[in-house]
Enzyme design. Structure first.
Site, PDB file in Angstrom:
ATOM      1  N   GLU A 155     -56.083  21.231  42.920  1.00 58.19           N
ATOM      2  CA  GLU A 155     -55.462  22.173  41.989  1.00 58.19           C
ATOM      3  C   GLU A 155     -55.108  23.479  42.678  1.00 58.19           C
ATOM      4  O   GLU A 155     -55.140  24.532  42.065  1.00 58.19           O
ATOM      5  CB  GLU A 155     -56.404  22.438  40.816  1.00 58.19           C
ATOM      6  CG  GLU A 155     -56.557  21.265  39.868  1.00 58.19           C
ATOM      7  CD  GLU A 155     -56.561  21.713  38.417  1.00 58.19           C
ATOM      8  OE1 GLU A 155     -57.019  22.832  38.140  1.00 58.19           O
ATOM      9  OE2 GLU A 155     -56.089  20.940  37.557  1.00 58.19           O
ATOM     10  N   GLU A 199     -64.148  22.366  30.204  1.00 59.64           N
ATOM     11  CA  GLU A 199     -64.025  23.121  31.451  1.00 59.64           C
ATOM     12  C   GLU A 199     -64.373  24.593  31.263  1.00 59.64           C
ATOM     13  O   GLU A 199     -64.022  25.200  30.250  1.00 59.64           O
ATOM     14  CB  GLU A 199     -62.581  23.013  31.968  1.00 59.64           C
ATOM     15  CG  GLU A 199     -62.345  23.696  33.298  1.00 59.64           C
ATOM     16  CD  GLU A 199     -60.938  23.480  33.828  1.00 59.64           C
ATOM     17  OE1 GLU A 199     -60.679  23.835  34.988  1.00 59.64           O
ATOM     18  OE2 GLU A 199     -60.090  22.943  33.077  1.00 59.64           O
TER      19      GLU A 199
END
Length: 251
Positions: free
Chosen positions: A236, A146
């Site tokens: 998220e 990520e």
């Protein structure tokens, strides 16, 4: 397109083991978690209770972080020399949990920079990512790399699509993929359409920018960007009110 809830960000007003059932009650069939234990190698009782909470709720574990130290301000262990043994001890535990729950995506946060150890860190990260990928491959899972944003994670070295993709390609394992977090990429001014179209994308996460709120509270045109996407999308964002009405726009 299917939405899952990161229960390390949403439903955090509840005890850990109650969050999967709360997500199910809110209409979600999938959940994901940052590393949910205090130790990199928790005892069997803790692991069994976590697995049971997800199974009993009737939801799928879509994604799980390897040990990450997020609660202490860390951003993963994969490149940190002092945590080499702890990370490697964690790999089998995380993969084992994923296997029990049918989870096929494991997030390997790269780790913050340690001054004077940058070269050593990059070599170690590739070794650890390759090892994690080989272990994950045995259960049909991918390892995700990520990119974060430098405003909130100034010591984290992967802050662009290119930075993450370069690492993925250098690992050289076929099951290492890009975790496309549209919030972090938007904060860094990335081309979100191009990021989503990259062939190495393995999972997508969303929160609106710049405030990390629910979609519709910021600047990201999620409906247009996600049109035609058929994978899981992890939520998220920070929303103490747990308002999920915006999802109706995608139905």
């Amino acid at each position: 397109m299917r939405f899952d809830v990161n229960c390390s960000i949403l439903f955090t007003g509840l005890p850990l083991l109650e969050r999967p059932a709360a997500a199910k009650a809110a209409g979600f069939d999938g959940v994901e978690f940052w590393w949910p234990f205090a130790a990199a190698v928790p005892d069997d009782h803790e692991v069994d209770a976590f697995v049971a909470a997800i199974e009993d709720a009737g939801v799928r574990l879509v994604g799980l972080n390897f040990a990450d130290d997020i609660a202490e301000g860390g951003r993963g262990l994969f490149s940190r020399p002092a945590d080499r043994a702890r990370l490697r001890d964690n790999l089998d535990v995380a993969v084992g949990i994923a296997e029990r729950l049918g989870c096929t995506a494991l997030n390997a946060l790269y780790g913050n920079r340690v001054a004077g150890q940058e070269r050593q860190q990059d070599v170690l990260a590739l070794e650890n990512l390759a090892l994690a990928a080989r272990k994950a491959a045995k259960i049909g899972a991918v390892v995700l790399v990520e990119a974060l944003n430098s405003y909130e994670s100034p010591s984290y070295p992967l802050v662009s699509v290119k930075g993450a993709i370069d690492v993925i390609e250098n690992v050289g394992e076929p099951n290492v993929r890009f975790l496309c977090d549209l919030y972090h990429l938007a904060r860094m001014g990335e081309d979100l359409t191009a990021a989503l179209a990259h062939p190495l994308v393995g999972h997508v996460q969303i929160a609106d920018a710049p405030g990390r709120g629910r979609p519709g509270t910021g600047e990201i045109p999620f409906k247009r960007l996600l049109d035609g996407y058929d994978g899981w999308v992890g939520l998220e964002y920070k929303d103490p009110g747990l308002d999920f009405d915006w999802i109706k726009e995608f139905s």
